[in-house]
Design an enzyme around this catalytic site. Structure first.
Site, PDB file in Angstrom:
ATOM      1  N   LYS A 126       1.047  -1.460  -0.289  1.00  0.00           N
ATOM      2  CA  LYS A 126       0.037   0.389  -0.269  1.00  0.00           C
ATOM      3  C   LYS A 126       0.934   1.683   0.100  1.00  0.00           C
ATOM      4  O   LYS A 126      -0.014   2.262  -0.746  1.00  0.00           O
ATOM      5  CB  LYS A 126      -1.130   0.231   1.071  1.00  0.00           C
ATOM      6  CG  LYS A 126      -2.004  -1.126   0.812  1.00  0.00           C
ATOM      7  CD  LYS A 126      -2.818  -1.649  -0.073  1.00  0.00           C
ATOM      8  CE  LYS A 126      -3.840  -2.656  -0.371  1.00  0.00           C
ATOM      9  NZ  LYS A 126      -4.382  -3.240  -1.212  1.00  0.00           N
ATOM     10  N   HIS A 218     -16.864   5.699  -4.625  1.00  0.00           N
ATOM     11  CA  HIS A 218     -16.099   5.041  -5.525  1.00  0.00           C
ATOM     12  C   HIS A 218     -16.109   5.630  -6.227  1.00  0.00           C
ATOM     13  O   HIS A 218     -17.033   4.735  -7.746  1.00  0.00           O
ATOM     14  CB  HIS A 218     -16.823   3.686  -5.147  1.00  0.00           C
ATOM     15  CG  HIS A 218     -15.838   2.758  -5.390  1.00  0.00           C
ATOM     16  ND1 HIS A 218     -14.179   2.284  -4.206  1.00  0.00           N
ATOM     17  CD2 HIS A 218     -14.628   2.640  -6.986  1.00  0.00           C
ATOM     18  CE1 HIS A 218     -13.591   1.362  -5.328  1.00  0.00           C
ATOM     19  NE2 HIS A 218     -13.843   1.892  -6.895  1.00  0.00           N
ATOM     20  N   LYS A 247     -18.698  -4.826  -5.431  1.00  0.00           N
ATOM     21  CA  LYS A 247     -19.976  -3.524  -6.316  1.00  0.00           C
ATOM     22  C   LYS A 247     -20.722  -4.769  -6.625  1.00  0.00           C
ATOM     23  O   LYS A 247     -21.033  -5.653  -6.552  1.00  0.00           O
ATOM     24  CB  LYS A 247     -18.410  -3.110  -7.444  1.00  0.00           C
ATOM     25  CG  LYS A 247     -17.607  -2.896  -6.774  1.00  0.00           C
ATOM     26  CD  LYS A 247     -16.137  -2.224  -7.756  1.00  0.00           C
ATOM     27  CE  LYS A 247     -15.586  -1.695  -7.226  1.00  0.00           C
ATOM     28  NZ  LYS A 247     -13.675  -2.059  -8.339  1.00  0.00           N
ATOM     29  N   ARG A 302      -5.021  -5.456 -12.990  1.00  0.00           N
ATOM     30  CA  ARG A 302      -5.625  -7.244 -13.496  1.00  0.00           C
ATOM     31  C   ARG A 302      -6.840  -6.214 -14.500  1.00  0.00           C
ATOM     32  O   ARG A 302      -7.337  -5.011 -14.312  1.00  0.00           O
ATOM     33  CB  ARG A 302      -5.508  -7.504 -12.829  1.00  0.00           C
ATOM     34  CG  ARG A 302      -6.938  -6.960 -12.012  1.00  0.00           C
ATOM     35  CD  ARG A 302      -7.434  -8.384 -10.904  1.00  0.00           C
ATOM     36  NE  ARG A 302      -7.440  -7.608  -9.794  1.00  0.00           N
ATOM     37  CZ  ARG A 302      -9.644  -6.788  -9.518  1.00  0.00           C
ATOM     38  NH1 ARG A 302     -10.300  -7.237 -10.780  1.00  0.00           N
ATOM     39  NH2 ARG A 302      -9.743  -6.685  -8.762  1.00  0.00           N
TER      40      ARG A 302
END
Lengths: 464, 193
Positions: A126, A218, A247, A302
């Site tokens: 992170k 988001h 989601k 990805r």
């Protein structure tokens, strides 16, 4: 120059190994077919007779349990090599963000369709990711400068950035190893718990600290890069309608971002993608705060489940693009040539019971009749009538995408499409989607990340 | 402790058994049809990402090879669960194990003796290499030969409480197919540090 460079289009792969299953395996095969590449499916025992492998080449990897098949790095790479594949697409989930796997592929003469292993590794941690993004001019969430030394430093940084704060695992993901502290006297306990959980889940107890932004949206940016520093973005998606950090509905453009903030962020995201040496399709996730600013959260190295939203709006095939840049092609489109058209909404149709905390509902599909596809309606699925939703893997059945002239038009088209979609035999999220899309709150855009506006469920678990 | 991968076994009708690949990789050097295999025996090699390991039968599977996969290729790619061999029962071939007793001779060498009377085979099949040969260093658990007693085959193992953990073979005493009496010398050995 003493020599003249010979310029020619790189040769595409002849055979592509698909190291995934279900909907994404179907999506990758479609892209391979379009490019004249033969796909070879790695399958587990549970998927060996799946409808999408009919008439296809397959290699049985192992037992149904993914730790015995789709997650076995050595076995997957060996399967790709011995079936004569010179490239491998990891899809999403499973080994898609595992730098060791990416490296293993390269070591055995199989091109990994994705970024280089070291870039993937850096983005998986992170604080290096956050630091690289801040350097490129992206907004980041206020918090500690890197990992925390000890709990006293955590308390000091918490006072500086203001409560509530979030303690997060350096090597974390999926909501594990995270604790909230809402006041100074909660920091000590939160630190200890987050540290213990991080050590148990990720084998790394290091933590960092961020201000907790609770009422946000988001928003994410889709990027595409070639091997030579060429980068374009495909606009932003809003993915705020979620359950348990997953989601449910995605749309593009993001309806609540100010155009100036968006333009600034897109430009910085492209610069950051270039600076870290990224290759392929990637996504930067942001939190849109109440102050209207976009702050970087993480980069997914990805293809995303919701990539189709950007594909449809930008009329660009991201999966064939992944294969072409992996083969060494230079980007063939410039940013100016990418022209968005209309507003796209996607609903994820899962085999789940929304009234019972989105519990998965395995079973046989006695009826499966999606609406007819058109230029403005797309259905991505691996399911068909008679398909058995097994207990081993995730619950995604299909993705329903529509395009409208504007958001309101897309909303109406989605309501019609949801109404026309018939699935019987298992419980699905179809009705929940109709409730959300049809609600005033969704129409007005009046909701925050993690919510399901307009959907009321008696027994639903409280969101974290 | 035996190193390597253990193949999968699927029982078929009439005592036959199908031996299948336990992983994805190249199978190298499968035995020819007609060879008799016993449980736990190494029967081929398994190549995964360039590294090779012995491929063994599960302890429960034994019999005569009647089908070999790979169309005669010495090395071929197999998927998980892909059939490699089909074994059919031979008489009463069983994978019984017999530990040989060892004792020191007056010359200071060790002697491994036959655990019972029977016919001793030094190789698993006529066209196969011997289990052990002069100069081999044995470790506990190694098969040194087969002993046929009333049409029942047993593996003779180098195993026992009073044996050194490693020993070098000085001489294999019986020839292939010799009848041996209980207590007769099978191997002469010397301990290796």
């Amino acid at each position: 120059m003493w020599y003249k460079a010979v310029v020619q289009a790189p040769t595409l792969f002849h055979r592509l190994f698909i190291a995934n299953r279900g909907e994404v395996a179907v999506r990758i095969a479609k892209a391979a077919d379009a490019l004249g590449i033969t796909p070879v499916f790695g399958v587990s025992e549970a998927d060996r007779d799946a409808p999408y492998t009919r008439g296809r080449e397959t290699v049985l990897l192992g037992k149904a349990r993914s730790s015995e098949s789709y997650l076995r790095r050595e076995r997957v790479v060996q399967a790709a090599a011995q079936s004569g594949c010179t490239a491998l697409h990891p899809g999403w989930g499973f080994l898609a963000e595992d730098p060791i796997f990416a490296r293993l592929c390269e070591d055995h003469g199989v091109t990994f369709v994705g970024p280089p292993a070291h870039v993937m590794a850096a983005m998986g941690k992170k604080t290096p990711a956050k630091r690289a993004m801040a350097k490129a001019g992206l907004g980041v969430i206020e918090g500690s400068e890197g990992v925390l030394g000890d709990v006293d430093e955590a308390a000091r940084v918490a006072d500086e950035v203001g409560f509530p704060i979030l303690l997060k695992a350096e090597s974390g993901g999926g909501g594990r190893g995270m604790r909230i502290a809402r006041a100074p006297d909660e920091v000590r306990a939160a630190y200890a718990e987050a540290q213990a959980e991080s050590a148990a889940c990720f084998g790394d107890s290091r933590l960092y600290l961020e201000r907790l932004l609770e009422r946000g949206r988001h928003v994410e940016v889709q990027l595409l890069a070639d091997r030579y520093g060429g980068v374009v973005h495909l606009g932003a998606r809003d993915c705020s309608v979620q359950r348990n950090h997953q989601k449910l509905i995605e749309e593009s453009p993001a309806p609540t971002v100010h155009p100036e903030e968006l333009a600034r962020t897109l430009e910085a995201a492209v610069r950051a993608t270039h600076d870290i040496g990224y290759v392929g399709a990637g996504t930067m996730e942001f939190l849109l705060g109440e102050d209207g600013r976009l702050r970087f959260m993480e980069m997914n190295t990805r293809l995303q489940v919701e990539h189709g939203v950007s594909e449809m709006r930008m009329d660009t095939d991201l999966v064939t693009a992944q294969l072409r840049v992996a083969a060494g092609e230079r980007l063939w489109i410039s940013q100016d040539e990418l022209r968005p058209r209309g507003h796209v909404i996607e609903c994820r149709i899962n085999a789940e019971d929304p009234s019972r905390g989105f519990q998965p509902t395995p079973g046989k599909l006695t009826r499966f009749a999606p609406p007819d596809e058109s230029d403005d309606l797309r259905v991505d699925t691996h399911a068909e009538e008679g398909y058995v939703v097994g207990p081993h893997y995730d619950s995604l059945l299909a993705k329903l995408l529509v395009r409208g002239k504007d958001r309101e038009d897309a909303r109406q088209k989605m309501l019609d499409a949801l109404d026309a979609f018939v699935i019987e035999g298992v419980c699905t999220t179809l009705a929940m989607h109709a409730a959300v899309i049809g609600s005033d709150a969704f129409a007005r855009g009046d909701y925050f990340a993690g919510e399901q506006p307009g959907f009321v469920s008696g027994t639903e678990e409280p969101s974290s | 402790m035996t190193a390597g991968l253990v193949a999968l076994a699927q029982p078929l009708e009439e005592g036959a058994v199908s031996i299948a690949s336990p992983a994805v990789g190249y199978v190298v050097g499968l035995p020819a049809p007609g060879v008799v295999l016993v449980g736990g025996q190494r029967f081929a090699e398994f190549e995964l990402l360039g590294g090779r390991e012995p491929l063994r039968l599960p302890a429960s599977a034994s019999g005569r090879v009647v089908f070999v996969a790979g169309d005669g290729a010495r090395r071929f790619g197999a998927a998980y669960g892909e059939p490699l061999l089909r074994l059919e029962p031979v008489g009463d071939v069983l994978a019984r194990e017999a530990s040989a007793a060892a004792e020191s001779t007056t010359e200071g060498a060790l002697v491994l003796r036959a655990p019972m009377t029977g016919r001793f085979y030094v190789r698993p099949a006529p066209d196969k290499p011997a289990f052990v040969k002069q100069g081999d260093v044995l470790e506990a658990g190694r098969t040194i030969g087969l002993l046929e007693v009333m049409k029942t085959f047993s593996r003779v193992l180098y195993e026992g409480a009073d044996l050194p953990t490693r020993a070098r073979v000085l001489r294999v005493v019986p020839a292939d197919g010799d009848d041996v009496e209980e207590g007769e010398s099978l191997l002469e050995l010397e301990a290796v540090d």
